[in-house]
Write an enzyme that holds these catalytic residues in place. Structure first.
Site, PDB file in Angstrom:
ATOM      1  N   ASP A  74      24.673 -25.460 -41.080  1.00  0.00           N
ATOM      2  CA  ASP A  74      25.939 -25.960 -40.177  1.00  0.00           C
ATOM      3  C   ASP A  74      25.183 -26.790 -38.866  1.00  0.00           C
ATOM      4  OD1 ASP A  74      25.238 -24.043 -38.981  1.00  0.00           O
ATOM      5  OD2 ASP A  74      27.402 -23.299 -38.731  1.00  0.00           O
ATOM      6  N   ASP A  99      33.136 -18.399 -29.620  1.00  0.00           N
ATOM      7  CA  ASP A  99      33.361 -19.289 -28.722  1.00  0.00           C
ATOM      8  C   ASP A  99      32.232 -20.363 -27.963  1.00  0.00           C
ATOM      9  OD1 ASP A  99      34.595 -16.459 -27.160  1.00  0.00           O
ATOM     10  OD2 ASP A  99      32.740 -17.269 -26.659  1.00  0.00           O
ATOM     11  N   GLU A 157      31.971 -14.224 -14.490  1.00  0.00           N
ATOM     12  CA  GLU A 157      31.006 -15.342 -14.315  1.00  0.00           C
ATOM     13  C   GLU A 157      29.701 -14.775 -13.441  1.00  0.00           C
ATOM     14  OE1 GLU A 157      31.842 -19.362 -13.237  1.00  0.00           O
ATOM     15  OE2 GLU A 157      30.052 -20.058 -13.995  1.00  0.00           O
ATOM     16  N   GLU A 178      18.005 -32.635 -28.564  1.00  0.00           N
ATOM     17  CA  GLU A 178      18.571 -32.029 -27.718  1.00  0.00           C
ATOM     18  C   GLU A 178      18.448 -30.706 -27.219  1.00  0.00           C
ATOM     19  OE1 GLU A 178      23.159 -32.013 -28.434  1.00  0.00           O
ATOM     20  OE2 GLU A 178      23.386 -31.151 -26.503  1.00  0.00           O
ATOM     21  N   ASN A 182      29.264 -21.498 -30.177  1.00  0.00           N
ATOM     22  CA  ASN A 182      28.322 -22.166 -30.775  1.00  0.00           C
ATOM     23  C   ASN A 182      28.855 -23.501 -31.455  1.00  0.00           C
ATOM     24  OD1 ASN A 182      25.478 -22.372 -32.083  1.00  0.00           O
ATOM     25  ND2 ASN A 182      25.899 -20.495 -33.309  1.00  0.00           N
ATOM     26  N   ASP A 223       0.701  -1.268  -0.041  1.00  0.00           N
ATOM     27  CA  ASP A 223       0.039   0.034  -0.054  1.00  0.00           C
ATOM     28  C   ASP A 223       0.807   1.080   0.019  1.00  0.00           C
ATOM     29  OD1 ASP A 223      -2.230   1.357  -0.108  1.00  0.00           O
ATOM     30  OD2 ASP A 223      -2.692   1.275   1.717  1.00  0.00           O
ATOM     31  N   LYS A 253      33.275 -21.830  -7.440  1.00  0.00           N
ATOM     32  CA  LYS A 253      33.229 -20.486  -7.269  1.00  0.00           C
ATOM     33  C   LYS A 253      33.037 -19.424  -8.238  1.00  0.00           C
ATOM     34  CE  LYS A 253      35.637 -20.569  -2.639  1.00  0.00           C
ATOM     35  NZ  LYS A 253      36.518 -20.121  -1.643  1.00  0.00           N
TER      36      LYS A 253
HETATM   37  C1  LIG Z   1      39.698 -17.094  -3.461  1.00  0.00           C
HETATM   38  O1  LIG Z   1      39.301 -18.152  -3.851  1.00  0.00           O
HETATM   39  C2  LIG Z   1      39.620 -18.889  -5.344  1.00  0.00           C
HETATM   40  C3  LIG Z   1      38.577 -20.001  -5.692  1.00  0.00           C
HETATM   41  O2  LIG Z   1      38.232 -20.848  -4.588  1.00  0.00           O
HETATM   42  C4  LIG Z   1      41.040 -19.684  -4.686  1.00  0.00           C
HETATM   43  O3  LIG Z   1      41.726 -20.449  -5.772  1.00  0.00           O
HETATM   44  C5  LIG Z   1      41.897 -18.386  -4.102  1.00  0.00           C
HETATM   45  O4  LIG Z   1      42.894 -19.145  -3.505  1.00  0.00           O
HETATM   46  C6  LIG Z   1      41.070 -17.739  -2.862  1.00  0.00           C
HETATM   47  N1  LIG Z   1      41.926 -16.486  -2.489  1.00  0.00           N
HETATM   48  C7  LIG Z   1      42.270 -16.310  -1.304  1.00  0.00           C
HETATM   49  C8  LIG Z   1      43.230 -15.179  -0.989  1.00  0.00           C
HETATM   50  O5  LIG Z   1      41.562 -16.963  -0.266  1.00  0.00           O
END
Ligand SMILES: *[C@@H]1O[C@H](CO)[C@@H](O)[C@H](O)[C@H]1NC(C)=O
Ligand SMILES: *[C@@H]1O[C@H](CO)[C@@H](O)[C@H](O)[C@H]1NC(C)=O
Length: 443
Positions: A420, A386, A355, A395, A388, A118, A350
């Site tokens: 292609d 990089d 990413e 699929e 296609n 509201d 990570k």
């Molecule tokens: C941060 O994370 C990355 C990926 O896991 C690792 O490779 C790297 O050593 C880490 N850096 C520190 C400073 O902890």
């Protein structure tokens, strides 16, 4: 089970700390109300109180006849009255100060999983009559909890401020952002974006009409301010900006009072990204390479809030910790914490910033922009370079999560290039949107 609510509004003197007194100032009785609703309001206020742009809540009591809520007394009047007393509109600079405060409290509520439902200028009060006194959100009587992946369906709110998807009975926190768009429009030009004499006429306008930016004073306002309002008043809630994004918008960015909070949208997008196929992830990576500087600025803020390690990586565990640091009881009641726990328990490596951008990019929002064509075309060029590769129709159907009942050879023939067997531009764009069958399995 019907009771009345008595709001006991207190003036707490903060100027004289030694002789601190709180005097009961004012009582207001509202009409009888369902007790469950009041209990929810109390619970929400109790959890959220403390934010500087939220009315302070002291305590609540219940006896056989009434619920008593003891709250801060704000003497500065409604935002609506200030707008009217200025002859209808605010300068851009003054409008920014108001908007930042509204977005600050609303982004806080949204992160906690509370949707206000509201928001309107009557529900923001100035704490005192002084010029720069802070604005306080009041009246959480219609507020509710909402989980990031949940949709509410009851129609509540005020006609002029109600979002289209509320009228369609399927909405989340984005509905508040629409209301903020209406408030911003009114602040800047002094009239309502959607207007009619009857309620049904207003609803029709909300669903169908585009607000006008042609009449005075719009042509003399900054293009950033217009873009800001348009991004809030997008009828497609998936394209509308969030409160955290609004605070990062160029119109407000750089203002001294802006502090950008975590955005739950990031969590939703990262979750979808992790559950996507690697083909879709590489399509998103190509799209992320086309982001502009303001878009990157918002993502950079989000990335930093999640606290990357010294080499610039974040883990899913970091995502959880960042939210937990800011959690109140409301976050438990809204089950936002449960949601975040699910995200952080997924298996994934990570993220570096690059990413993270691919994961947290909103295809829908980008698609709502005028520059979408350019983004999509450039992204397809990157993808060609990089990512296609030839793909079988079956699929692709499974990548896109199409059900076996769909006649895939008819539907998908334009999505694969005949020369292609790689993805065509059309197929690429569809893939960007797509929910992969793997995601469907996990859900
Ligand atoms: C941060 O994370 C990355 C990926 O896991 C690792 O490779 C790297 O050593 C880490 N850096 C520190 C400073 O902890
Ligand atoms: C989250 O918590 C941090 C550290 O306690 C604090 O600095 C920040 O202002 C909080 N952010 C929000 C949006 O509450």
């Amino acid at each position: 089970m019907v009771k009345s609510v008595l709001y006991l509004l207190c003036m707490v003197s903060v100027k004289n700390v030694k002789n601190r007194s709180s005097s009961l100032f004012y009582m207001q009785m509202t009409t009888p109300i369902a007790i469950e609703d009041v209990r929810r309001e109390v619970k929400i206020l109790r959890a959220l109180t403390g934010h500087k742009n939220l009315v302070k809540f002291y305590n609540a009591y219940e006896d056989e006849d009434n619920v008593y809520m003891v709250m801060e007394l704000c003497t500065g009047g409604e935002l609506l009255d200030r707008i009217l007393s200025r002859g209808g509109k605010y300068s851009e600079e003054d409008a920014k100060v108001v908007m930042i405060q509204i977005l600050s409290v609303v982004s806080y509520c949204h992160l906690q999983g509370v949707v206000h439902r509201d928001l309107k200028p009557e529900n923001f009060l100035f704490s005192s009559k002084e010029d720069h006194s802070p604005l306080k959100a009041i009246d959480f009587g219609l507020s509710d909890y909402v989980k990031p992946d949940e949709r509410l369906n009851d129609i509540v709110g005020s006609a002029y401020y109600v979002a289209p998807e509320v009228l369609h009975r399927s909405y989340g926190t984005e509905a508040d952002m629409w209301s903020i768009g209406v408030i911003a429009y009114i602040l800047l030009c002094g009239s309502r974006p959607f207007w009619a004499r009857t309620e049904s006429g207003i609803f029709r306008a909300v669903l169908k009409a585009e607000p006008s930016f042609d009449e005075a004073p719009w042509p003399s306002l900054s293009s950033d301010s217009i873009d800001f309002v348009k991004k809030l008043l997008n009828k497609d809630y998936r394209r509308r900006i969030t409160a955290a994004q609004a605070l990062s918008h160029p119109w407000l960015a750089g203002h001294q009072d802006v502090k950008i909070p975590l955005d739950m949208l990031t969590y939703k997008l990262v979750k979808a990204y992790i559950c996507s196929s690697s083909l879709r992830r590489s399509a998103l990576a190509a799209l992320a390479k086309t982001l502009t500087i303001p878009q990157l600025a918002y993502l950079r803020e989000q990335f930093i809030l999640v606290a990357p390690n010294k080499s610039g990586f974040i883990s899913l565990h970091n995502l959880k910790t960042a939210v937990a640091k800011n959690s109140t009881d409301a976050m438990k009641d809204s089950r936002v914490l449960d949601y975040v726990n699910v995200v952080s328990s997924l298996q994934y490596k990570k993220f570096d910033f690059e990413e993270f951008c691919a994961a947290a990019i909103s295809v829908h929002q980008l698609e709502g922009m005028e520059s979408w064509e350019q983004h999509a075309c450039r992204a397809y060029e990157f993808f060609e370079k990089d990512g296609n590769r030839p793909i079988m129709i079956e699929e692709l159907a499974s990548e896109l999560g199409l059900s076996p009942s769909v006649p895939i050879h008819v539907v998908l023939q334009d999505w694969i290039r005949h020369s292609d067997g790689c993805l065509s531009f059309l197929g690429f764009v569809r893939l960007l949107h797509g929910v992969s069958s793997r995601a469907a399995h996990k859900a």
